[in-house]
Design a protein around this motif. Structure first.
Motif, PDB file in Angstrom:
ATOM      1  N   LEU A  96       0.735  -1.246  -0.072  1.00 14.60           N
ATOM      2  CA  LEU A  96       0.181  -0.035  -0.098  1.00 14.60           C
ATOM      3  C   LEU A  96       0.878   1.338   0.046  1.00 14.60           C
ATOM      4  CD1 LEU A  96      -2.544   1.372   0.375  1.00 14.60           C
ATOM      5  CD2 LEU A  96      -2.406   1.370   2.911  1.00 14.60           C
ATOM      6  N   VAL A  97       1.890   1.302   0.808  1.00 12.70           N
ATOM      7  CA  VAL A  97       2.472   2.799   1.040  1.00 12.70           C
ATOM      8  C   VAL A  97       3.637   2.708  -0.202  1.00 12.70           C
ATOM      9  CG1 VAL A  97       2.442   2.754   3.436  1.00 12.70           C
ATOM     10  CG2 VAL A  97       4.445   1.572   2.540  1.00 12.70           C
ATOM     11  N   ILE A  98       3.821   1.770  -0.917  1.00 14.79           N
ATOM     12  CA  ILE A  98       4.697   1.834  -2.175  1.00 14.79           C
ATOM     13  C   ILE A  98       3.682   2.413  -3.168  1.00 14.79           C
ATOM     14  CG2 ILE A  98       5.612   0.464  -4.234  1.00 14.79           C
ATOM     15  CD1 ILE A  98       7.609   0.682  -1.863  1.00 14.79           C
ATOM     16  N   ARG A  99       2.602   2.200  -3.197  1.00 15.39           N
ATOM     17  CA  ARG A  99       1.553   2.708  -4.116  1.00 15.39           C
ATOM     18  C   ARG A  99       1.076   4.198  -3.711  1.00 15.39           C
ATOM     19  NH1 ARG A  99      -3.388   0.572  -3.577  1.00 15.39           N
ATOM     20  NH2 ARG A  99      -2.949  -1.633  -2.444  1.00 15.39           N
ATOM     21  N   TRP A 100       0.958   4.612  -2.448  1.00 17.88           N
ATOM     22  CA  TRP A 100       0.979   5.866  -1.823  1.00 17.88           C
ATOM     23  C   TRP A 100       2.150   6.880  -2.398  1.00 17.88           C
ATOM     24  CZ3 TRP A 100      -0.891   5.634   4.025  1.00 17.88           C
ATOM     25  CH2 TRP A 100      -2.304   5.382   3.738  1.00 17.88           C
ATOM     26  N   LEU A 101       3.319   6.247  -2.134  1.00 16.37           N
ATOM     27  CA  LEU A 101       4.479   7.072  -2.560  1.00 16.37           C
ATOM     28  C   LEU A 101       4.589   7.219  -3.992  1.00 16.37           C
ATOM     29  CD1 LEU A 101       6.920   5.631  -0.104  1.00 16.37           C
ATOM     30  CD2 LEU A 101       6.009   8.194  -0.105  1.00 16.37           C
ATOM     31  N   ARG A 102       4.472   6.161  -4.888  1.00 21.41           N
ATOM     32  CA  ARG A 102       4.420   6.294  -6.348  1.00 21.41           C
ATOM     33  C   ARG A 102       3.391   7.279  -6.882  1.00 21.41           C
ATOM     34  NH1 ARG A 102       1.126   1.478  -8.851  1.00 21.41           N
ATOM     35  NH2 ARG A 102      -0.561   3.067  -8.070  1.00 21.41           N
ATOM     36  N   ASP A 103       2.332   7.302  -6.220  1.00 18.17           N
ATOM     37  CA  ASP A 103       1.374   8.267  -6.909  1.00 18.17           C
ATOM     38  C   ASP A 103       1.616   9.563  -6.257  1.00 18.17           C
ATOM     39  OD1 ASP A 103      -0.153   6.239  -7.740  1.00 18.17           O
ATOM     40  OD2 ASP A 103      -1.691   6.067  -6.332  1.00 18.17           O
ATOM     41  N   GLY A 104       2.259   9.743  -4.894  1.00 18.04           N
ATOM     42  CA  GLY A 104       2.491  11.298  -4.369  1.00 18.04           C
ATOM     43  C   GLY A 104       3.760  11.923  -5.330  1.00 18.04           C
ATOM     44  N   LEU A 105       4.492  11.095  -5.893  1.00 22.60           N
ATOM     45  CA  LEU A 105       5.701  11.428  -6.490  1.00 22.60           C
ATOM     46  C   LEU A 105       5.212  11.504  -8.241  1.00 22.60           C
ATOM     47  CD1 LEU A 105       8.635   9.239  -5.443  1.00 22.60           C
ATOM     48  CD2 LEU A 105       8.037  11.545  -4.931  1.00 22.60           C
ATOM     49  N   GLY A 106       4.113  11.060  -8.622  1.00 26.60           N
ATOM     50  CA  GLY A 106       3.658  11.274 -10.009  1.00 26.60           C
ATOM     51  C   GLY A 106       4.232  10.412 -10.864  1.00 26.60           C
ATOM     52  N   LEU A 107       4.455   9.107 -10.552  1.00 27.80           N
ATOM     53  CA  LEU A 107       5.008   7.935 -11.308  1.00 27.80           C
ATOM     54  C   LEU A 107       3.934   7.259 -11.787  1.00 27.80           C
ATOM     55  CD1 LEU A 107       8.014   6.821  -8.957  1.00 27.80           C
ATOM     56  CD2 LEU A 107       8.078   7.980 -11.242  1.00 27.80           C
ATOM     57  N   PRO A 108       4.074   6.446 -13.130  1.00 27.39           N
ATOM     58  CA  PRO A 108       2.998   5.776 -13.758  1.00 27.39           C
ATOM     59  C   PRO A 108       2.602   4.828 -13.032  1.00 27.39           C
ATOM     60  CG  PRO A 108       5.064   6.148 -15.033  1.00 27.39           C
ATOM     61  CD  PRO A 108       5.357   6.616 -13.669  1.00 27.39           C
ATOM     62  N   ALA A 109       1.393   4.308 -13.304  1.00 24.52           N
ATOM     63  CA  ALA A 109       0.827   3.333 -12.312  1.00 24.52           C
ATOM     64  C   ALA A 109       1.549   1.749 -12.470  1.00 24.52           C
ATOM     65  CB  ALA A 109      -0.671   3.289 -12.601  1.00 24.52           C
ATOM     66  N   ASP A 110       2.251   1.777 -13.524  1.00 25.58           N
ATOM     67  CA  ASP A 110       2.760   0.280 -13.706  1.00 25.58           C
ATOM     68  C   ASP A 110       3.947   0.287 -12.834  1.00 25.58           C
ATOM     69  OD1 ASP A 110       4.280   1.975 -15.315  1.00 25.58           O
ATOM     70  OD2 ASP A 110       4.520   0.801 -16.795  1.00 25.58           O
ATOM     71  N   PHE A 111       4.317   1.028 -12.009  1.00 25.97           N
ATOM     72  CA  PHE A 111       5.626   0.864 -11.180  1.00 25.97           C
ATOM     73  C   PHE A 111       5.077   0.423 -10.042  1.00 25.97           C
ATOM     74  CE2 PHE A 111       7.899   4.035 -13.612  1.00 25.97           C
ATOM     75  CZ  PHE A 111       9.130   3.510 -13.659  1.00 25.97           C
TER      76      PHE A 111
END
Length: 465
Positions: free
Chosen positions: A117-132
Motif C-alpha cells: 500500500l505505502v509503495i502505491r501511495w508514494l508512487r502516486d505522490g511522486l507522480g510516477l506511472p501506475a505500472d511501477f
C-alpha cells in the motif's frame, strides 16, 4: 526487567526524548571530542551480574548525548538530513515492540500488505506511472546493489548466479562521475569490477551537470566494438556532492536504444518530487526501469527507509530471489515475499513508519516543508554570496549549494572553525578541482531563522582569516 518495568521506562524515555528535542538548539551540532575519548568513559569488563536499569539509564543520559552528532538538530546542514518526524518515531516504537521478522508474508502479513500500500501511495505522490511497483530496503546502497546485480544477470542471461563470472564477457556499467559511491560499491561487490564502471563525462556548462548522452552513446559503441558487453546505466537526480541531475529523458533514450536497463538514483532529491514544480529535474523518469529514493533523507521517515520502484520486478527477483522449501508459504506459491527483491532475508516492519508519517503529515504538510527548505536555501545562498571573500561555486539545486572562501586553505580552515564552534554543521566536497563547502537544508524542524544562522556564523568566523 519485565514488561511492567518496560512500560514505566518507556514513559521515562518518552519524556527524555521530548526534552532532548526541545533542547537541541542549545547543544553543539557535533561534539568536540577526540577519537577514543568516549570509549575511555565507558570502558569496563563485560557485566557478570545484572545492574539496575536506573543506573544504566542515568549513564546513558549523562554520557551518550554529549558524545553524539545530533542528526535531528535544526541546524544540521551537513551531508543530507536523516529526518525523523514524531509520527515516524512513534511507529518505530510500535514496530520495535512487536519485533516482527517480516521476511515472508506468513511471518508478518500486515507488514507485507502495508508495504504494498505505502509503495502505491508514494508512487502516486511522486507522480510516477501506475505500472511501477516496488519495495522498501534499508538504504539506497542495497537498492543500487540489487539493481546492478540485476543488470549483470540480464546481460548474462541469468547464468551469473549459477555458473559464476569466470569466463563470462567483460561487463560494463555506465554512470556519471556525479553518482554516489554506492554505485562503485555495487559494481565492485557484484563482481563486475571497479575498472568496468565507466564514468561518462558531463555536458560542459550544463546547469545541473548532466551526463552527456552523446558521450554515453559513443562509449557504449566503443565497448561493443572492443568486444565488451554493456550491462546497464545508472543516472542521478540530486547527486550527493553538488546535487547534479542527469538529463533523464535523453540518457534513457540512449540506454534503451542499446537494450540497457536504467537505474535512477534519486536518494535525496526524490522526496522533493511530491512537489510538481520540481519534477522537471527528472523529466522522463516514467521510462526508467528502476528508481531509488530515501524517505528518510527529506520526507521525515526515520532511518532506515529506502524505497525502490521497479517497472518490472521479475528480473530483480530472478537475480536476488531464493526460495528453499523452508521459506515457502504452503498453498500460496505466487504470494509476494519482498525478501526476494533484495539482499537480506531478514526484514524490519519499515512500512509502518511510512503509513504513520503520510497519514499524520499528509502530502500537503510535507510539500510545505520541502518548499520552505528550498526557499530558505536560496535566501541563505544569496546572503553568503554578498559576504566579502565568499564565492558560490554551485548554485542551489533544490536545497543544496556549495561555496568557498578565498582559496582552498582558507575554505578548509573556515570549515574547521564552523564545526568546532558547533552552532551549525557543514561538510565539504571537491568541485572543479577546488575544496568547497556544501550546504544542505532539509532538517524536519528547522526554521528560516536556523537557516539564516549559516551566513551569520560564516561572516563571524571568517572575520580574521
Amino acid at each position: 526487567m519485565n514488561y511492567d518495568d518496560l512500560a514505566d521506562w518507556q514513559k521515562r524515555a518518552a519524556d527524555w526524548a521530548r526534552d532532548y528535542h526541545a533542547g537541541l538548539r542549545d547543544r553543539p551540532v557535533r561534539p568536540d571530542i577526540a577519537p577514543g575519548e568516549f570509549l575511555a568513559k565507558i570502558e569496563a569488563p563485560v557485566p557478570e551480574a545484572p545492574e539496575a536499569i536506573e543506573t544504566i539509564f542515568d549513564d546513558f543520559t549523562q554520557l551518550v548525548p554529549d558524545a553524539m552528532t545530533h542528526w535531528q538538530h535544526p541546524r544540521f546542514f551537513a551531508y543530507f538530513p536523516a529526518n525523523a518526524a514524531p509520527a515516524s518515531m512513534l511507529a518505530e516504537q510500535l514496530a520495535n515492540a512487536m519485533s516482527a521478522q517480516a521476511m515472508l508474508w506468513q511471518t508478518a502479513p500486515a507488514a507485507n500488505e502495508m508495504e504494498e500500500l505505502v509503495i502505491r501511495w508514494l508512487r502516486d505522490g511522486l507522480g510516477l506511472p501506475a505500472d511501477f511497483t516496488g519495495t522498501i530496503h534499508d538504504s539506497a546502497t542495497t537498492a543500487t546493489f540489487s539493481a546492478v546485480t540485476t543488470m549483470r544477470e540480464l546481460a548474462l542471461g541469468h547464468t551469473g548466479i549459477t555458473k559464476g563470472l569466470s569466463g563470462a564477457p567483460q561487463l560494463r556499467i555506465y554512470a556519471s562521475a556525479q553518482t554516489h559511491s554506492s554505485v562503485d560499491k555495487a559494481v565492485r561487490l557484484s563482481g563486475i569490477g571497479q575498472d568496468n564502471l565507466v564514468k561518462v563525462p558531463t555536458i560542459p556548462g550544463h546547469p545541473t551537470w548532466s551526463m552527456d548522452p552523446d558521450a554515453l552513446d559513443r562509449l557504449i559503441r566503443e565497448d561493443i566494438a572492443a568486444g565488451r558487453k554493456p550491462a546497464g546505466v545508472v543516472l542521478c537526480v540530486g547527486g550527493t556532492s553538488i546535487g547534479a541531475c542527469d538529463d533523464i529523458a535523453a540518457c534513457i533514450k540512449v540506454a534503451h536504444s542499446h537494450g540497457l536497463t536504467v537505474h535512477v538514483d534519486a536518494a535525496w532529491a526524490g522526496s522533493a518530487m511530491i512537489c510538481e514544480e520540481f519534477r522537471h529535474l527528472w523529466a522522463g523518469i516514467e521510462d526508467a526501469d528502476s528508481i531509488i529514493f530515501n524517505p528518510h533523507k527529506w520526507l521525515g521517515a526515520q532511518f532506515d527507509c529506502a524505497v525502490q520502484f521497479l517497472r518490472n520486478p521479475g528480473p530483480q527477483i530472478g537475480a536476488m530471489g531464493l526460495r528453499p522449501e523452508y521459506l515457502k508459504t504452503q498453498g500460496a506459491d505466487e504470494i509476494v515475499n519482498y525478501n526476494e527483491w533484495t539482499l537480506p532475508l531478514g526484514r524490519r516492519f519499515r512500512a509502518l513508519k511510512i503509513w504513520f508519517l503520510l497519514r499524520a503529515e499528509g502530502l500537503s504538510g510535507l510539500r510545505t516543508r520541502i518548499r520552505n527548505h528550498v526557499a530558505w536555501a536560496n535566501e541563505a545562498c544569496d546572503a553568503i554570496s554578498a559576504l566579502p571573500g565568499f564565492e558560490i561555486t554551485t548554485p542551489p539545486i533544490l536545497s543544496l549549494f556549495s561555496f568557498r572562501y578565498k582559496d582552498d586553505a582558507n575554505t578548509a580552515e573556515l570549515l574547521e572553525r564552523v564545526n568546532r564552534d558547533g552552532r551549525i554543521y557543514l561538510t565539504q566536497t571537491h568541485h572543479d578541482g577546488q575544496f568547497v563547502i556544501r550546504v544542505s537544508v532539509g532538517q524536519f524542524t528547522c526554521t528560516r531563522e536556523d537557516v539564516m544562522t549559516i551566513p551569520a556564523v560564516l561572516s563571524e568566523l571568517a572575520h580574521d582569516l
